[in-house]
Scaffold this active site. Sequence first.
Site, PDB file in Angstrom:
ATOM      1  N   PRO A 140      -3.075   0.394  19.309  1.00  0.00           N
ATOM      2  CA  PRO A 140      -2.624   0.080  17.639  1.00  0.00           C
ATOM      3  C   PRO A 140      -3.183   0.695  16.483  1.00  0.00           C
ATOM      4  CG  PRO A 140      -5.112  -0.229  18.554  1.00  0.00           C
ATOM      5  CD  PRO A 140      -3.907  -0.197  19.509  1.00  0.00           C
TER       6      PRO A 140
ATOM      7  N   TYR B 134      -8.890   4.925   8.749  1.00  0.00           N
ATOM      8  CA  TYR B 134      -9.294   5.509   9.448  1.00  0.00           C
ATOM      9  C   TYR B 134      -9.887   6.571   9.972  1.00  0.00           C
ATOM     10  CZ  TYR B 134      -4.030   3.101  10.771  1.00  0.00           C
ATOM     11  OH  TYR B 134      -3.303   2.445  10.243  1.00  0.00           O
TER      12      TYR B 134
ATOM     13  N   LYS C 250       2.172   0.016  14.919  1.00  0.00           N
ATOM     14  CA  LYS C 250       3.222  -0.363  15.050  1.00  0.00           C
ATOM     15  C   LYS C 250       3.926  -1.619  16.312  1.00  0.00           C
ATOM     16  CE  LYS C 250       4.652   3.397  13.344  1.00  0.00           C
ATOM     17  NZ  LYS C 250       4.605   3.017  11.754  1.00  0.00           N
TER      18      LYS C 250
ATOM     19  N   TYR D  78       4.543   6.534   9.525  1.00  0.00           N
ATOM     20  CA  TYR D  78       3.752   5.747   9.115  1.00  0.00           C
ATOM     21  C   TYR D  78       4.908   4.320   8.784  1.00  0.00           C
ATOM     22  CZ  TYR D  78      -0.157   3.298   8.276  1.00  0.00           C
ATOM     23  OH  TYR D  78      -1.594   2.059   8.603  1.00  0.00           O
TER      24      TYR D  78
ATOM     25  N   HIS E 246       0.951  -1.107  -0.057  1.00  0.00           N
ATOM     26  CA  HIS E 246       0.213   0.128   0.213  1.00  0.00           C
ATOM     27  C   HIS E 246       0.764   1.039   0.061  1.00  0.00           C
ATOM     28  CE1 HIS E 246      -4.451  -1.685   1.655  1.00  0.00           C
ATOM     29  NE2 HIS E 246      -3.664  -1.958   0.512  1.00  0.00           N
TER      30      HIS E 246
HETATM   31  P1  RFL Z   1       3.183 -11.987  21.334  1.00  0.00           P
HETATM   32  O1  RFL Z   1       2.939 -12.170  20.082  1.00  0.00           O
HETATM   33  O2  RFL Z   1       1.704 -10.952  22.837  1.00  0.00           O
HETATM   34  O3  RFL Z   1       3.693 -12.930  22.203  1.00  0.00           O
HETATM   35  C1  RFL Z   1       3.838 -13.668  23.275  1.00  0.00           C
HETATM   36  C2  RFL Z   1       4.231 -14.714  23.310  1.00  0.00           C
HETATM   37  O4  RFL Z   1       4.469 -15.144  24.573  1.00  0.00           O
HETATM   38  C3  RFL Z   1       3.620 -16.289  25.327  1.00  0.00           C
HETATM   39  N1  RFL Z   1       3.792 -16.647  26.693  1.00  0.00           N
HETATM   40  C4  RFL Z   1       4.451 -17.056  27.569  1.00  0.00           C
HETATM   41  N2  RFL Z   1       5.278 -18.192  26.361  1.00  0.00           N
HETATM   42  C5  RFL Z   1       5.866 -19.267  27.686  1.00  0.00           C
HETATM   43  N3  RFL Z   1       5.464 -19.332  29.017  1.00  0.00           N
HETATM   44  C6  RFL Z   1       4.715 -18.080  30.015  1.00  0.00           C
HETATM   45  N4  RFL Z   1       4.677 -17.804  30.676  1.00  0.00           N
HETATM   46  C7  RFL Z   1       4.109 -17.136  28.364  1.00  0.00           C
HETATM   47  N5  RFL Z   1       3.572 -16.511  28.339  1.00  0.00           N
HETATM   48  C8  RFL Z   1       3.277 -15.796  27.424  1.00  0.00           C
HETATM   49  C9  RFL Z   1       2.643 -16.065  24.380  1.00  0.00           C
HETATM   50  O5  RFL Z   1       1.293 -17.193  24.801  1.00  0.00           O
HETATM   51  C10 RFL Z   1       2.302 -15.650  23.325  1.00  0.00           C
HETATM   52  O6  RFL Z   1       2.835 -16.636  22.265  1.00  0.00           O
HETATM   53  O7  RFL Z   1       4.232 -10.920  21.382  1.00  0.00           O
HETATM   54  P2  RFL Z   1       5.335 -10.278  20.270  1.00  0.00           P
HETATM   55  O8  RFL Z   1       6.052 -11.403  20.058  1.00  0.00           O
HETATM   56  O9  RFL Z   1       6.516  -9.168  21.338  1.00  0.00           O
HETATM   57  O10 RFL Z   1       4.326 -10.174  18.984  1.00  0.00           O
HETATM   58  C11 RFL Z   1       3.957  -8.803  19.015  1.00  0.00           C
HETATM   59  C12 RFL Z   1       2.873  -8.278  18.353  1.00  0.00           C
HETATM   60  O11 RFL Z   1       2.188  -9.191  18.741  1.00  0.00           O
HETATM   61  C13 RFL Z   1       2.229  -6.736  19.403  1.00  0.00           C
HETATM   62  O12 RFL Z   1       2.439  -5.791  19.092  1.00  0.00           O
HETATM   63  C14 RFL Z   1       0.990  -7.021  17.849  1.00  0.00           C
HETATM   64  O13 RFL Z   1       0.192  -7.531  17.681  1.00  0.00           O
HETATM   65  C15 RFL Z   1       0.127  -5.799  18.314  1.00  0.00           C
HETATM   66  N6  RFL Z   1      -0.771  -5.156  17.130  1.00  0.00           N
HETATM   67  C16 RFL Z   1      -0.592  -4.642  15.843  1.00  0.00           C
HETATM   68  N7  RFL Z   1       0.812  -4.364  15.544  1.00  0.00           N
HETATM   69  C17 RFL Z   1       1.310  -3.533  14.346  1.00  0.00           C
HETATM   70  O14 RFL Z   1       2.182  -3.769  14.077  1.00  0.00           O
HETATM   71  N8  RFL Z   1       0.533  -3.173  13.362  1.00  0.00           N
HETATM   72  C18 RFL Z   1      -0.848  -3.862  13.814  1.00  0.00           C
HETATM   73  O15 RFL Z   1      -1.709  -3.172  12.554  1.00  0.00           O
HETATM   74  C19 RFL Z   1      -1.505  -4.008  15.050  1.00  0.00           C
HETATM   75  N9  RFL Z   1      -2.695  -4.141  14.831  1.00  0.00           N
HETATM   76  C20 RFL Z   1      -2.377  -5.178  17.855  1.00  0.00           C
HETATM   77  C21 RFL Z   1      -2.846  -4.940  16.280  1.00  0.00           C
HETATM   78  C22 RFL Z   1      -2.687  -5.577  18.438  1.00  0.00           C
HETATM   79  C23 RFL Z   1      -4.044  -6.463  18.588  1.00  0.00           C
HETATM   80  N10 RFL Z   1      -4.652  -6.585  19.978  1.00  0.00           N
HETATM   81  C24 RFL Z   1      -5.285  -8.030  19.790  1.00  0.00           C
HETATM   82  C25 RFL Z   1      -4.031  -6.343  21.037  1.00  0.00           C
HETATM   83  C26 RFL Z   1      -4.945  -4.971  16.248  1.00  0.00           C
HETATM   84  C27 RFL Z   1      -4.154  -5.775  17.779  1.00  0.00           C
HETATM   85  C28 RFL Z   1      -6.153  -5.683  17.770  1.00  0.00           C
HETATM   86  C1  PHB Z   2      -5.222  -4.248  10.854  1.00  0.00           C
HETATM   87  O1  PHB Z   2      -5.524  -4.710   9.751  1.00  0.00           O
HETATM   88  O2  PHB Z   2      -5.838  -4.558  12.129  1.00  0.00           O
HETATM   89  C2  PHB Z   2      -4.892  -2.960  11.377  1.00  0.00           C
HETATM   90  C3  PHB Z   2      -4.300  -2.098  10.613  1.00  0.00           C
HETATM   91  C4  PHB Z   2      -4.019  -1.122  11.275  1.00  0.00           C
HETATM   92  C5  PHB Z   2      -3.564  -0.596  12.626  1.00  0.00           C
HETATM   93  C6  PHB Z   2      -4.061  -1.483  13.285  1.00  0.00           C
HETATM   94  C7  PHB Z   2      -5.115  -2.746  12.913  1.00  0.00           C
HETATM   95  O3  PHB Z   2      -3.194   0.652  12.778  1.00  0.00           O
END
Ligand code: RFL
Ligand code: PHB
Length: 392
Positions: A295, A203, A299, A387, A75
Amino acid sequence: MATERTQVGIIGSGPSGLFLSQLLHLNGIDNVVLERRSREYVLGRVRAGVLEQGTVNLMREAGVQARMEREGLPHDGFNIALDGELHRMDLKARVGGSVMIYGQTELTRDLMDARTEAGGRLLYEAEGVGIEGLEDDRAILRYRHDGADHTLECDFIAGCDGYYGPSRQAIPKDVLREYERIYPFGWMGLLSATRPIAEELVYARHPRGFALCSMRSQTRSRYYVQCSKDDRVEEWSDDRFWDELRSRLPGDLAATLETGPSIEKGIAPLRSYVAEPLRYKRLFLAGDAGHIVPPTGAKGLNLAASDIHYLSRAMIAWYHENNAALLDSYSDNCLRRIWKAERFSWWMTNLLHTFPDTNPFEHRMRDAELDYLFSSEAMMTAVAENYIGLPY
Ligand code: RFL
Ligand code: PHB
């Protein structure tokens, strides 16, 4: 009790843990990943969708880029909707960059498959992971797996266990500094097998609350609406979600919304959080274990990737050249970039959400800021630069 040995013990098989495991493996560094959940559970979590160029590059470095290059959607811009109009932020024209739409679920699957094919040691459903010996010659991870107690001796431990994992708790209270902001709302997210409403992300700022139209592919849409922090998913029927989303989008765009049954629905709280330092002796924190962003700026996953860029290089320099300089500067190097991404995510969150207690003056300030953004080349360039992701 079985005792094993590895060079790097990794807690967590989210994007940080898997990226690190794969990059270390490609550089001949032995590692073991301990994950509390099952493989299926980890793959079922719907989260991020926007990859910065740096994250795309890390996928290439990890040798897992093939499917992303086939199926990912590059994109060159995104839109901000305000007062019935769309304002396009042109990433390509302003800063010569773009982002890649590719789900975190897919990225996780690609990395897991690569680790499994290479015979990597990924232990799922590892219970009660405990950290010991950080001050000693060898760190120790204790855990239960398949009904037996295990001990894993490691040179280093990578805490990639997300916000709720045990790694950060292993840093003594008098060493750890924490910075936090909790927002008074959440995001209600819905995934559906429908055509995305627009070619690029939208957004939307609206008096009823923020909304975001995103996607996973040409046939999978991902939408979010700002909700109350106390809402429960059961209170949000699909119909209520679609009505609310439509009401927050410009009318002509809303009219084109294709709806369908939800495949997944969930509520995420919004939080800004940073822990300092990200290293304590033999323990290194990476990704959500060390910091959380709301979110809005997309990032979180990308910061996890940049942490691993720094950590993998530091560990490779240590094992290949006996050079500890990058291990020693790991926390400072990461934090410099993390704080800037925190700032951008906080700024976008403040700009686009409706806050319950905003006074009329603050309202006007936000209106002026948006007006300035849409009329200033310099400001739009700054937004585009952030971004697509600041340089490593
Ligand atoms: P994770 O993915 O949370 O993985 C951590 C892992 O550790 C495990 N764990 C354990 N394992 C062993 N023993 C224990 N005691 C443990 N405790 C925990 C967990 O089960 C898990 O598998 O962290 P990591 O790897 O640092 O990755 C980070 C990302 O997942 C997170 O920052 C993103 O998902 C955030 N996020 C977004 N980030 C973006 O860059 N772009 C996006 O568009 C974006 N959208 C989002 C998001 C996060 C969201 N939520 C649900 C919080 C949208 C949403 C809705
Ligand atoms: C997503 O597609 O889940 C998403 C995209 C952009 C954001 C957050 C989440 O800023």
